[in-house]
Write a protein that holds these residues in place. Sequence first.
Motif, PDB file in Angstrom:
ATOM      1  N   GLY A   1       1.110  -8.850   5.073  1.00 47.51           N
ATOM      2  CA  GLY A   1      -0.252  -8.757   4.567  1.00 47.51           C
ATOM      3  C   GLY A   1      -0.885  -7.399   4.799  1.00 47.51           C
ATOM      4  N   SER A   2      -0.310  -6.605   5.712  1.00 48.69           N
ATOM      5  CA  SER A   2      -0.860  -5.292   6.044  1.00 48.69           C
ATOM      6  C   SER A   2      -0.167  -4.162   5.303  1.00 48.69           C
ATOM      7  N   MET A   3       0.706  -4.504   4.363  1.00 47.26           N
ATOM      8  CA  MET A   3       1.421  -3.495   3.579  1.00 47.26           C
ATOM      9  C   MET A   3       0.866  -3.469   2.159  1.00 47.26           C
ATOM     10  N   PRO A   4       0.964  -2.321   1.460  1.00 49.96           N
ATOM     11  CA  PRO A   4       0.359  -2.191   0.121  1.00 49.96           C
ATOM     12  C   PRO A   4       0.963  -3.181  -0.881  1.00 49.96           C
ATOM     13  N   PHE A   5       0.127  -4.023  -1.442  1.00 52.58           N
ATOM     14  CA  PHE A   5       0.613  -5.047  -2.352  1.00 52.58           C
ATOM     15  C   PHE A   5       1.153  -4.440  -3.645  1.00 52.58           C
ATOM     16  N   ILE A   6       0.632  -3.287  -4.027  1.00 55.18           N
ATOM     17  CA  ILE A   6       1.107  -2.680  -5.263  1.00 55.18           C
ATOM     18  C   ILE A   6       2.568  -2.256  -5.144  1.00 55.18           C
ATOM     19  N   LEU A   7       3.013  -1.971  -3.910  1.00 54.53           N
ATOM     20  CA  LEU A   7       4.418  -1.611  -3.711  1.00 54.53           C
ATOM     21  C   LEU A   7       5.328  -2.832  -3.820  1.00 54.53           C
ATOM     22  N   PHE A   8       4.798  -4.004  -3.486  1.00 57.65           N
ATOM     23  CA  PHE A   8       5.588  -5.224  -3.679  1.00 57.65           C
ATOM     24  C   PHE A   8       5.906  -5.414  -5.166  1.00 57.65           C
ATOM     25  N   LEU A   9       4.966  -5.027  -6.032  1.00 63.72           N
ATOM     26  CA  LEU A   9       5.207  -5.132  -7.467  1.00 63.72           C
ATOM     27  C   LEU A   9       6.335  -4.193  -7.892  1.00 63.72           C
TER      28      LEU A   9
END
Length: 482
Positions: A247-255
């Motif tokens: 949850g503390s990592m950039p969600f856009i990078l998960f995409l």
Amino acid sequence: MVDLRPVLYTLGSLIALLAVGMSLPTLADFVVDNPDWQTFAIALCLTAMIGGMLMLSTRGSGENLNLKQAFLLTTSAWAVLPAFAALPLAFSELDLSYTDAYFEAMSGLTTTGSTVITGLDTAPPGILLWRGLLQWFGGIGIVVMAVAVLPMLQVGGMQVFRVESFETAEKILPRAAQISGLISGAYVAFTSLCMIAYMLSGMSAFDALVHAMTTISTGGFSNSDSSFGKFDSLSTDTICLIFMILGSMPFILFLQVIRGRPLALWRDEQTRGFLLLVAFLCVGVTIWLMVFKNFTLEEAFRYGSFNIISVLTGTGFASADYSQWGAFSASLFFVVMFIGGCAGSTSCGMKIFRFQVLLKSMRSWIEHTLQPNGVFIARYNGRPIPDDVRASVMSFMTLFLGIFLILSFGIAATGEDWITSLSSAGTAIANVGPGLGDKVGPAGNFSGLTDAAKWMLSFGMLIGRLELFSVLVLFSPSFWRV
């Protein structure tokens, strides 16, 4: 003069969505025949009516917001929504004052996690679900704002992420709305996975649902006064630790990972720095507890890693009263709470990237001092750091510490001791949750503070969550001039 109609229309839409969210705790209390379902139903109708009136009265005012309107909407949304979210809390069987209810709602929507409620273990399910929903809504709101709004507003150096989000070279999808939609999908997926994992570790379905929402949002509201100490399970603590980090990592990078770039997370300098800091803190605290507090290896890693990462990410869960571990641990936890996670995540604090920009800038200045004729360019993710980003980051960090000190003195002026004042001010502006000491530490809560202190801390949570400048710019007379 700023045209308020587009702002009011969007604000009305958000208020109406909040009313829709109230239907879930209404149903939860109705199913178990708890009388609070009527309180939620009345609050739902009132909230929906006001939201609907705002939308109808400003319909057709236009969908595009200019810069000033975006600033105004960002702040007003996070200030006004807690006022409505507090209604069922204020009139429930918990018998909270409106000050306490607003503090709790603000803590929820800003994903801070500080609470004034005692007796959570026996609280009605509707209240527990509503607290979890507030943090879940706040978490996705923060992620979307960090991707679509803050880079545009150039707040505190966030413009450095505008390239990755919207410029052609790094664009994932053509429109910010589509990106926000996909991020929301990833957010829901992570929440579902976390809930399933919690259930497999032995949690009840209801506890798993609420804790999944407050874990992935790095919020920290729990269904028990003893937080994660209630479960006393290594597997549960480990699951929570993993999802707090996610949850503390950039969600856009998960995409980007989903779209075929599996190394996108590690190649990102911010994420890499965050993970290295997580590893360093976990190992360091584990060793310290083993050497100086006689913990076993399992106990040291389990309690040390869980609690230090909970504070670093701003989640605020506690599996032990770490304020009793001595002066060194109290000092370490106090410092760590200001760091936070990554920009573009649900986490809080100053954010890792600002420390990286500051350190890289300092290094280039030192090298230039030693070799005045040399050319030394500070780079972030392979790109030169613009001068405006450096200035924004340094201004942000200076202002952050300045407001922290002012807020600390304000709390102390209400009669609180310095440990309580400093830690409660720090945990509010950094959106962490528990502070230090017997009163606001992990074994206590904020109910013993004065109303004046609670309102100050509510403002601190708001200004910290919205990256300071988004709020403070509204106090500038030039903002309101044509």
